[in-house]
Design a protein around this motif. Structure first.
Motif, PDB file in Angstrom:
ATOM      1  N   PRO A  25      -0.465  -8.775  -4.409  1.00  0.00           N
ATOM      2  CA  PRO A  25      -1.277  -7.635  -3.967  1.00  0.00           C
ATOM      3  C   PRO A  25      -0.573  -6.841  -2.868  1.00  0.00           C
ATOM      4  O   PRO A  25      -0.843  -7.030  -1.704  1.00  0.00           O
ATOM      5  CB  PRO A  25      -2.545  -8.301  -3.434  1.00  0.00           C
ATOM      6  CG  PRO A  25      -2.079  -9.651  -2.977  1.00  0.00           C
ATOM      7  CD  PRO A  25      -0.906 -10.043  -3.811  1.00  0.00           C
ATOM      8  N   PHE A  26       0.326  -5.941  -3.244  1.00  0.00           N
ATOM      9  CA  PHE A  26       1.051  -5.184  -2.230  1.00  0.00           C
ATOM     10  C   PHE A  26       0.260  -3.978  -1.732  1.00  0.00           C
ATOM     11  O   PHE A  26       0.658  -3.294  -0.806  1.00  0.00           O
ATOM     12  CB  PHE A  26       2.425  -4.762  -2.764  1.00  0.00           C
ATOM     13  CG  PHE A  26       3.276  -5.952  -3.139  1.00  0.00           C
ATOM     14  CD1 PHE A  26       3.577  -6.915  -2.194  1.00  0.00           C
ATOM     15  CD2 PHE A  26       3.718  -6.127  -4.429  1.00  0.00           C
ATOM     16  CE1 PHE A  26       4.327  -8.031  -2.534  1.00  0.00           C
ATOM     17  CE2 PHE A  26       4.467  -7.233  -4.775  1.00  0.00           C
ATOM     18  CZ  PHE A  26       4.776  -8.191  -3.831  1.00  0.00           C
ATOM     19  N   SER A  27      -0.848  -3.694  -2.412  1.00  0.00           N
ATOM     20  CA  SER A  27      -1.765  -2.678  -1.878  1.00  0.00           C
ATOM     21  C   SER A  27      -3.176  -3.212  -2.068  1.00  0.00           C
ATOM     22  O   SER A  27      -3.353  -4.291  -2.608  1.00  0.00           O
ATOM     23  CB  SER A  27      -1.569  -1.344  -2.592  1.00  0.00           C
ATOM     24  OG  SER A  27      -2.042  -1.423  -3.906  1.00  0.00           O
ATOM     25  N   GLY A  28      -4.158  -2.448  -1.645  1.00  0.00           N
ATOM     26  CA  GLY A  28      -5.543  -2.892  -1.801  1.00  0.00           C
ATOM     27  C   GLY A  28      -5.977  -3.772  -0.653  1.00  0.00           C
ATOM     28  O   GLY A  28      -5.271  -3.916   0.343  1.00  0.00           O
ATOM     29  N   SER A  29      -7.152  -4.390  -0.808  1.00  0.00           N
ATOM     30  CA  SER A  29      -7.733  -5.061   0.338  1.00  0.00           C
ATOM     31  C   SER A  29      -7.089  -6.419   0.621  1.00  0.00           C
ATOM     32  O   SER A  29      -7.384  -7.044   1.617  1.00  0.00           O
ATOM     33  CB  SER A  29      -9.233  -5.219   0.143  1.00  0.00           C
ATOM     34  OG  SER A  29      -9.474  -5.936  -1.024  1.00  0.00           O
ATOM     35  N   ALA A  30      -6.208  -6.912  -0.256  1.00  0.00           N
ATOM     36  CA  ALA A  30      -5.500  -8.153   0.047  1.00  0.00           C
ATOM     37  C   ALA A  30      -4.054  -7.861   0.423  1.00  0.00           C
ATOM     38  O   ALA A  30      -3.195  -8.734   0.378  1.00  0.00           O
ATOM     39  CB  ALA A  30      -5.569  -9.106  -1.145  1.00  0.00           C
ATOM     40  N   ALA A  31      -3.787  -6.616   0.799  1.00  0.00           N
ATOM     41  CA  ALA A  31      -2.406  -6.179   1.016  1.00  0.00           C
ATOM     42  C   ALA A  31      -1.700  -6.926   2.145  1.00  0.00           C
ATOM     43  O   ALA A  31      -0.478  -7.032   2.143  1.00  0.00           O
ATOM     44  CB  ALA A  31      -2.379  -4.681   1.290  1.00  0.00           C
ATOM     45  N   ALA A  32      -2.468  -7.469   3.087  1.00  0.00           N
ATOM     46  CA  ALA A  32      -1.825  -8.199   4.179  1.00  0.00           C
ATOM     47  C   ALA A  32      -1.112  -9.442   3.651  1.00  0.00           C
ATOM     48  O   ALA A  32      -0.052  -9.817   4.135  1.00  0.00           O
ATOM     49  CB  ALA A  32      -2.858  -8.592   5.227  1.00  0.00           C
ATOM     50  N   PHE A  33      -1.709 -10.075   2.631  1.00  0.00           N
ATOM     51  CA  PHE A  33      -1.056 -11.223   2.007  1.00  0.00           C
ATOM     52  C   PHE A  33       0.198 -10.769   1.277  1.00  0.00           C
ATOM     53  O   PHE A  33       1.251 -11.396   1.357  1.00  0.00           O
ATOM     54  CB  PHE A  33      -2.003 -11.900   1.019  1.00  0.00           C
ATOM     55  CG  PHE A  33      -3.207 -12.534   1.670  1.00  0.00           C
ATOM     56  CD1 PHE A  33      -3.051 -13.520   2.618  1.00  0.00           C
ATOM     57  CD2 PHE A  33      -4.484 -12.152   1.312  1.00  0.00           C
ATOM     58  CE1 PHE A  33      -4.152 -14.110   3.210  1.00  0.00           C
ATOM     59  CE2 PHE A  33      -5.591 -12.733   1.897  1.00  0.00           C
ATOM     60  CZ  PHE A  33      -5.424 -13.715   2.857  1.00  0.00           C
ATOM     61  N   GLY A  34       0.054  -9.657   0.553  1.00  0.00           N
ATOM     62  CA  GLY A  34       1.178  -9.126  -0.215  1.00  0.00           C
ATOM     63  C   GLY A  34       2.371  -8.838   0.679  1.00  0.00           C
ATOM     64  O   GLY A  34       3.512  -9.106   0.316  1.00  0.00           O
ATOM     65  N   ASP A  35       2.094  -8.337   1.853  1.00  0.00           N
ATOM     66  CA  ASP A  35       3.160  -8.008   2.785  1.00  0.00           C
ATOM     67  C   ASP A  35       3.951  -9.259   3.166  1.00  0.00           C
ATOM     68  O   ASP A  35       5.179  -9.256   3.194  1.00  0.00           O
ATOM     69  CB  ASP A  35       2.524  -7.362   4.027  1.00  0.00           C
ATOM     70  CG  ASP A  35       3.576  -6.758   4.927  1.00  0.00           C
ATOM     71  OD1 ASP A  35       4.550  -6.215   4.393  1.00  0.00           O
ATOM     72  OD2 ASP A  35       3.413  -6.854   6.154  1.00  0.00           O
ATOM     73  N   MET A  36       3.231 -10.341   3.457  1.00  0.00           N
ATOM     74  CA  MET A  36       3.896 -11.599   3.823  1.00  0.00           C
ATOM     75  C   MET A  36       4.669 -12.164   2.637  1.00  0.00           C
ATOM     76  O   MET A  36       5.745 -12.737   2.788  1.00  0.00           O
ATOM     77  CB  MET A  36       2.853 -12.603   4.315  1.00  0.00           C
ATOM     78  CG  MET A  36       2.476 -12.395   5.772  1.00  0.00           C
ATOM     79  SD  MET A  36       3.894 -12.760   6.841  1.00  0.00           S
ATOM     80  CE  MET A  36       3.302 -12.191   8.406  1.00  0.00           C
ATOM     81  N   ILE A  37       4.098 -12.031   1.438  1.00  0.00           N
ATOM     82  CA  ILE A  37       4.768 -12.520   0.229  1.00  0.00           C
ATOM     83  C   ILE A  37       6.080 -11.774   0.029  1.00  0.00           C
ATOM     84  O   ILE A  37       7.131 -12.355  -0.246  1.00  0.00           O
ATOM     85  CB  ILE A  37       3.830 -12.351  -0.987  1.00  0.00           C
ATOM     86  CG1 ILE A  37       2.697 -13.367  -0.887  1.00  0.00           C
ATOM     87  CG2 ILE A  37       4.584 -12.488  -2.283  1.00  0.00           C
ATOM     88  CD1 ILE A  37       1.579 -13.142  -1.859  1.00  0.00           C
ATOM     89  N   ARG A  38       6.006 -10.456   0.217  1.00  0.00           N
ATOM     90  CA  ARG A  38       7.205  -9.638   0.060  1.00  0.00           C
ATOM     91  C   ARG A  38       8.280 -10.053   1.062  1.00  0.00           C
ATOM     92  O   ARG A  38       9.451 -10.212   0.724  1.00  0.00           O
ATOM     93  CB  ARG A  38       6.832  -8.167   0.290  1.00  0.00           C
ATOM     94  CG  ARG A  38       7.977  -7.209   0.115  1.00  0.00           C
ATOM     95  CD  ARG A  38       7.593  -5.854   0.681  1.00  0.00           C
ATOM     96  NE  ARG A  38       6.554  -5.206  -0.089  1.00  0.00           N
ATOM     97  CZ  ARG A  38       6.810  -4.408  -1.122  1.00  0.00           C
ATOM     98  NH1 ARG A  38       8.043  -4.194  -1.500  1.00  0.00           N
ATOM     99  NH2 ARG A  38       5.827  -3.835  -1.774  1.00  0.00           N
ATOM    100  N   LYS A  39       7.852 -10.292   2.291  1.00  0.00           N
ATOM    101  CA  LYS A  39       8.828 -10.648   3.328  1.00  0.00           C
ATOM    102  C   LYS A  39       9.433 -12.025   3.064  1.00  0.00           C
ATOM    103  O   LYS A  39      10.636 -12.214   3.200  1.00  0.00           O
ATOM    104  CB  LYS A  39       8.161 -10.603   4.703  1.00  0.00           C
ATOM    105  CG  LYS A  39       7.848  -9.188   5.145  1.00  0.00           C
ATOM    106  CD  LYS A  39       7.403  -9.138   6.597  1.00  0.00           C
ATOM    107  CE  LYS A  39       7.405  -7.709   7.110  1.00  0.00           C
ATOM    108  NZ  LYS A  39       6.086  -7.216   7.455  1.00  0.00           N
ATOM    109  N   GLY A  40       8.579 -12.979   2.689  1.00  0.00           N
ATOM    110  CA  GLY A  40       9.077 -14.325   2.414  1.00  0.00           C
ATOM    111  C   GLY A  40      10.091 -14.318   1.288  1.00  0.00           C
ATOM    112  O   GLY A  40      11.143 -14.959   1.367  1.00  0.00           O
ATOM    113  N   ALA A  41       9.780 -13.575   0.210  1.00  0.00           N
ATOM    114  CA  ALA A  41      10.679 -13.518  -0.935  1.00  0.00           C
ATOM    115  C   ALA A  41      11.977 -12.818  -0.566  1.00  0.00           C
ATOM    116  O   ALA A  41      13.067 -13.265  -0.935  1.00  0.00           O
ATOM    117  CB  ALA A  41       9.989 -12.795  -2.090  1.00  0.00           C
TER     118      ALA A  41
END
Lengths: 375, 388
Positions: B39-55
């Motif tokens: 979820p890189f956008s939308g209301s779960a985007a904060a998780f997506g941001d961390m996922i993107r950074k970790g990857a």
């Protein structure tokens, strides 16, 4: 287990209803004059709240001042939307044609700039901030041009073009999505919260404590009182404006018959612009009050549900009638508040169900007038 | 004039409607593409941001060390916005791209449950770093995950509420999606066994339910002594603010791992203090692990923020995927067979979050749960952990 007549339900109903009434008035006034359902109204509500939020959290302005600035921003936005999107469909106006082309071109350009400038990641690079700056500046420029046009300096309306009412409706939906997208690009997809310390302490103070059935205690908070009285004051102001001023008379005249009104010397375009200004500034107030009520969390989609619910309220009350919008807002608010305590997932089903029930028997709403032809 | 408007509008629509894809284009022979869907956008985007950074961190480290068998890794980010409809589109797109051997994702349970259909039809391996719903892997041989399931988490939470918090009457709020319902179900079932009374669970919908005051008022009137939120941070923050700020309640607030996000701290502000959440991994609990420490330092240096659980789990999932490709090459079937064979502790992938190995379903049962508490605007290990 569930006592329906709990005090807390009543107070929630009044607060919710007040907010819906403020939004619904914007829908109904615009519909009353140009027979257009302005689906971008929910987005105006969102933009007003965001402007207030940015001023409160960024510049630490008091909430009241920030809300005033949000109202001003929405006044500008409302007129810009009217000029760049709806006016060209109502009549041919050289200025409006230019403005709408310029507006659409800029939106395309901004989107393009966003995708070129935005690298991976959620952090805002300076490029995007520049785009955000443009997003603020461009409507201001368009607004100035529009105002000059209305004063007759930049061209007169040409022949009347009768665009299909459906075109205007689709345009409204398009504008709504456009504003949402631009807001998402500018402010990001995440939620933002009004910082708690920025709100007056009075908001969280208990002003009234009541004991309801079964010894349950209900506390009325300062912010609820603020919502009630702000709405009340604005409604009195609006009644005065529409009922007893020159511009109010012009508005009523335009609602009855635009062509005749214009023959009598009423500047119809100006009246429509004022209508958009009033509706939009009320939406900004509603947005801030709503955010304060629910805990101050806002994001770019926040306008959607309140917008749709308030639209239902306007229809329920009789679209085109200000009194109807207010009553409709309170009726829908009360139904939702009741619905929430009975079955929380169906709160909107109750509200919309009631609306359907009313328009089954009175298709023109509670206070609306039966008309032969309606889109 | 009219036609010009239409064209411009179409152009604007096409531009704004563009998916937020990462690097596209055909990966040449010297690159290995790995997809990261979340979820890189939308209301779960904060998780997506961390996922993107970790990857990104893991891929950069692997590439700096020479890549996989001499080939550089190219990450393909696909945004599912936390919504099932978008997840379905993303899964079709990724499954159709033969150059992608493996997908890291999805995050939201409802997205994983939707996307796995296409992945299993077309034969694409996916490792989820965040979906905890019970049904995500069950019966789907191409789907894996590297954290616990909700039945474990829900049971754990109920045990914690009853044994550590000594709660008698729990108020349960759950989000109306796969994650919220699954976790709520496990919690209430365990509560029934323990004798912990649960009030009638109250449901809410992400983005739609904004006004929690009447709902919290209701459970306050019914005398709840613990609030359990089975949902994501955004709703949990609203509930926290209403309970603590508007209604002055002091009962403990307990939540699942969907609330463990810095966004929760930002949104709930001062009221966040004292909120308890479960998490599959806690940096404080892994203080002595050099791997975890190295990851923590590298992450902070690169992104100037502290990593969270999801960044660590994504980092590990990508590491595991890279190991599999290294062993058997970028072949979808071979990778699946390779991962399927990792079934015991001695074959486990040793990552930042501990050992990862799978059971017959592709679930990961090797990691326990920890309890974190918000203190001074940060998630720290709770003083009282549940003793097994």
């Amino acid at each position: 287990m569930i006592d329906l007549l709990d005090w807390s339900v009543l107070f929630n109903a009044i607060s919710l209803g007040a907010i819906y009434a403020l939004i619904a008035v914007g829908y109904t006034m615009v519909y009353g004059i140009i027979k257009l359902i302005n689906f971008a109204h929910g987005e105006i509500f969102m933009v007003g709240t965001y402007v207030a939020f940015l001023l409160v959290s960024g510049l630490h302005l008091p909430l009241g001042v920030a809300m005033g600035a949000g109202m001003l921003a929405c006044v500008v936005l409302g007129v810009v939307i009217d000029f760049s999107a709806y006016l060209p469909l109502r009549r041919r106006h050289p200025l409006a044609d230019g403005l709408s082309s310029a507006g659409l071109g800029l939106i395309a350009l901004l989107s393009l700039a966003y995708f070129v400038l935005k690298p991976e990641g959620q952090d805002t690079p300076p490029g995007v901030r520049f785009v955000g700056f443009l997003v603020v500046l461009v409507p201001l420029a368009l607004f100035t041009l529009a105002m000059l046009g209305l004063r007759g300096k930049l061209g007169r309306p040409k022949a009347v073009v009768k665009a299909d009412r459906l075109s205007a409706l689709i345009t409204a939906i398009g504008i709504s999505l456009t504003i949402q997208t631009v807001a998402q690009l500018t402010w990001g997809p995440n939620y933002h919260a009004f910082p708690t310390e920025s709100l007056p302490g009075f908001f969280q103070r208990e002003v009234l404590t009541l004991t309801g059935a079964g010894g349950r205690i209900t506390r009325v908070l300062g912010k609820d009182v603020v919502i009630w009285f702000t709405t009340l004051a604005l409604m009195f102001g609006l009644t005065y404006l529409v009922g007893s001023t020159r511009i109010g008379k012009a508005m009523r005249a335009c609602a009855q018959d635009q062509r005749t009104a214009s023959l009598m010397g009423v500047s119809v375009d100006w009246v429509i612009s004022v209508t958009f200004m009033i509706g939009s500034s009320l939406a900004a107030v509603a947005g801030v009050l709503y955010a304060v009520k629910v805990g101050g969390q806002i994001n770019f989609r926040m306008g959607y549900y309140p917008g749709v619910i308030a639209f239902a309220a306007a229809v329920l009350g009789g679209i085109g009638s200000i009194k109807g919008a207010v009553v409709g807002g309170f009726v829908i608010g009360a139904t939702q508040a009741l619905g929430q305590t009975v079955a929380s997932e169906y709160d909107l089903a109750f509200a919309f169900g009631l609306m359907i029930l009313v328009i089954l028997f009175r298709p023109w709403g509670i206070f609306g007038k039966a008309e032969g032809e309606k889109a | 004039m009219k036609r010009r408007h239409l064209l411009l509008l179409l152009a604007a629509a096409a531009l704004t409607g563009c998916p937020q894809g990462g690097a596209q284009g055909k990966g040449g022979g010297d690159k290995i593409k790995i997809a990261v869907a979340g979820p890189f956008s939308g209301s779960a985007a904060a998780f997506g941001d961390m996922i993107r950074k970790g990857a990104t961190l893991k891929a950069d480290e692997l590439n700096a060390a020479g890549g996989i068998n001499g080939k550089q890794i190219e990450l393909v980010f696909e945004d599912d916005a936390g919504k099932t409809a978008e997840a379905a589109t993303v899964s079709r797109k990724l499954a159709a791209d033969e150059s992608i051997p493996i997908v890291i994702g999805h995050f939201n349970s409802n997205c994983s449950n939707t996307a796995k259909e296409e992945y299993n039809r077309k034969g694409v391996v996916s490792i989820s770093p965040g979906s905890t719903n019970v049904n995500v892997c069950k019966g789907y041989e191409w789907t894996f995950r590297n954290l616990y399931r909700d039945d474990y988490q829900g049971t754990f939470l109920a045990d914690y509420a009853f044994k550590v918090l000594k709660a008698k009457k729990a108020a349960v709020f759950y989000e109306n999606d796969d994650y919220g319902k699954g976790l709520m179900g496990a919690f209430t079932e365990e509560a029934k066994k323990l004798g912990l009374v649960c009030l009638e669970p109250i449901t809410f919908q992400r983005e739609r339910t904004a006004d929690f005051k009447p709902l919290v008022e209701k459970i306050k009137g019914e005398g709840a002594d613990v609030i359990f939120v089975s949902g994501l941070y955004e709703a949990a923050a609203l509930i926290t603010k209403v309970a603590r700020g508007d209604l002055k309640m002091s009962v403990p607030i307990l939540a699942g791992d969907g609330v463990m996000s810095p966004e929760y701290l930002k949104l709930a502000g001062e009221f966040a203090d004292g909120t308890l959440v479960t998490t599959p991994f806690l940096f404080e609990a892994a203080k002595d692990d050099p791997k975890a420490n190295a990851f923590f330092t590298a992450f902070k240096q690169k992104f100037e923020v502290e990593p969270d659980t999801w960044a660590a789990l994504t980092y590990d999932a990508l590491g595991m995927a890279a190991d599999a490709i290294k062993a058997v090459g970028p072949d979808r079937t071979k990778i699946k067979d390779h991962l399927k064979a990792i079934t015991s502790a001695d074959k486990a992938y040793m990552g930042v979050t501990g050992p990862t190995f799978f059971d017959a379903e592709g679930d990961c049962s090797s990691k326990g749960a920890h309890v974190a508490v918000v203190k001074g605007g940060k998630f720290v290990a709770a003083e009282q952990q549940l003793k097994e």
